[in-house]
Design a protein around this motif. Structure first.
Motif, PDB file in Angstrom:
ATOM      1  N   ASP A  16       0.810  -1.217   0.000  1.00 39.53           N
ATOM      2  CA  ASP A  16       0.000   0.000   0.000  1.00 39.53           C
ATOM      3  C   ASP A  16       0.845   1.269   0.000  1.00 39.53           C
ATOM      4  OD1 ASP A  16      -2.634  -1.261   0.218  1.00 39.53           O
ATOM      5  OD2 ASP A  16      -1.973  -1.881   2.211  1.00 39.53           O
ATOM      6  N   SER A  67       2.953   4.226  -1.355  1.00 42.78           N
ATOM      7  CA  SER A  67       3.168   4.968  -2.593  1.00 42.78           C
ATOM      8  C   SER A  67       4.347   5.906  -2.358  1.00 42.78           C
ATOM      9  CB  SER A  67       1.911   5.762  -2.969  1.00 42.78           C
ATOM     10  OG  SER A  67       2.176   6.624  -4.053  1.00 42.78           O
ATOM     11  N   CYS A  72      -3.269  13.463   6.192  1.00 39.09           N
ATOM     12  CA  CYS A  72      -3.726  12.333   5.378  1.00 39.09           C
ATOM     13  C   CYS A  72      -5.222  12.096   5.569  1.00 39.09           C
ATOM     14  CB  CYS A  72      -2.947  11.071   5.745  1.00 39.09           C
ATOM     15  SG  CYS A  72      -1.261  11.039   5.113  1.00 39.09           S
ATOM     16  N   PHE A  77      -8.188   9.866   2.076  1.00 37.71           N
ATOM     17  CA  PHE A  77      -7.645   8.571   1.708  1.00 37.71           C
ATOM     18  C   PHE A  77      -8.370   7.447   2.460  1.00 37.71           C
ATOM     19  CE2 PHE A  77      -3.125  10.344   0.756  1.00 37.71           C
ATOM     20  CZ  PHE A  77      -3.591  10.867  -0.429  1.00 37.71           C
ATOM     21  N   GLU A  93      -5.999   2.163   4.337  1.00 39.16           N
ATOM     22  CA  GLU A  93      -4.763   1.545   3.860  1.00 39.16           C
ATOM     23  C   GLU A  93      -3.842   2.578   3.223  1.00 39.16           C
ATOM     24  OE1 GLU A  93      -7.893  -1.513   4.163  1.00 39.16           O
ATOM     25  OE2 GLU A  93      -7.793   0.404   3.093  1.00 39.16           O
ATOM     26  N   ARG A  94      -4.417   3.496   2.442  1.00 37.06           N
ATOM     27  CA  ARG A  94      -3.567   4.486   1.789  1.00 37.06           C
ATOM     28  C   ARG A  94      -3.013   5.491   2.793  1.00 37.06           C
ATOM     29  NH1 ARG A  94      -4.905   8.371  -3.449  1.00 37.06           N
ATOM     30  NH2 ARG A  94      -2.724   8.943  -3.843  1.00 37.06           N
TER      31      ARG A  94
END
Length: 304
Positions: A128, A130, A216, A221, A224-225
């Protein structure tokens, strides 16, 4: 003697569709609980038993400076904090500072355990992560971390710890009682600024995750992100902050870093694994609630 094979449940023909649907849901829940007990709960139960055996071995060996109460506190803090992925030091420190007389040793134990736990959680979330989304946060942290370490080494931490704690409690309490806020206008500069604040608090208070976690959440999001961004951010800033502190102590006559806290790693890793299992069972709304509750706990730990 022959035994009849188990047959599926038989419902009365006179049963209403509502009764049949309700009974089917009960059967589905029962089957799910049975599968969970075999596939999820049982392995973690075995892990807890192994940790208890490890604690018994420590009691027999009686290594100097090892506290079984501290072992239990680290397990509880790791389990609680890893559900959302941060606040281990805030939760664990609130207990360890009352269990171990040497505050420097407490910090050393928490550093070792926290980095190990974060590494385990980052590995669990590796699919997950990025790195492209993470990059602006890390650039901001690279700018904010050195002044944060400078503040730690050259000022009294009481004032700014109280300010950070008050802001966290006020924000999280506000967010619990209102609908989630999503900022539609996004820009890498905003990410970099959140990383910059995380670098400052990471260096000054060993707590890099608060502002990045909050931002975040504002980005809308999934759980998980969110963790795919702030989890590796916390780990990288913690390691970098520890390296800066070690570099700042070179040539000095202060005490050397004690690696004896490694003895507490089994409790940290097992607690983190159990917390990650709980995280996977949460939906996004439950995850947001757990994040805000941990932000309140973190803020209160700075105020007390």
């Amino acid at each position: 003697m022959l035994h009849k094979a188990a047959s599926p449940p038989v419902y009365s023909a006179a049963s209403s569709p509502l009764v049949l649907a309700r009974q089917a849901r009960v059967d589905a829940v029962r089957d799910w609980l049975s599968a969970s007990l075999q596939n999820r709960i049982a392995p973690y139960g075995a892990g807890v038993m192994a940790l208890m055996a490890y604690a018994g071995l420590l009691m027999l060996l009686s290594p100097a400076g090892v506290s079984l109460a501290a072992l239990a506190a680290i397990f509880a803090a790791a389990l609680t904090s890893s559900i959302a992925g941060f606040a281990f030091s805030a939760i664990c420190g609130a207990m360890l500072f009352h269990l171990i007389d040497d505050p420097v040793r407490v910090v050393e134990i928490m550093m070792i355990c926290s980095i190990a736990g974060q590494a385990l959680m980052v590995w669990s979330l590796r699919h997950d992560i990025s790195w492209r989304a993470l990059a602006p946060f890390l650039v901001g942290a690279a700018v904010g971390l050195p002044p944060g370490v400078y503040v730690l080494l050259h000022s009294r931490p009481v004032l700014y710890m109280h300010v950070i704690g008050g802001l966290l409690v006020a924000y999280a309490a506000f967010m619990i009682f209102r609908r989630p806020i999503v900022v539609r206008r996004q820009h890498p500069l905003f990410d970099g600024f959140a990383g910059f604040l995380g670098g400052i608090t990471g260096g000054a208070a060993a707590f890099p995750g608060a502002f990045v976690t909050i931002w975040c959440g504002f980005k809308g999001f999934s759980k998980e992100r969110q963790r795919g961004v702030y989890q590796p951010f916390i780990l990288i800033v913690q390691v970098a902050g520890l390296a800066l502190l070690a570099a700042a102590s070179l040539g000095g006559e202060g005490r050397h870093f004690d690696l004896g806290g490694i003895v507490y790693l089994p409790a940290m890793l097992l607690g983190s694994a159990c917390g990650m299992a709980c995280f996977k069972w949460l939906n996004d709304r439950q995850f947001a609630l757990s994040v805000n509750l941990l932000l309140i706990v973190s803020g209160l730990s700075f105020l007390l």
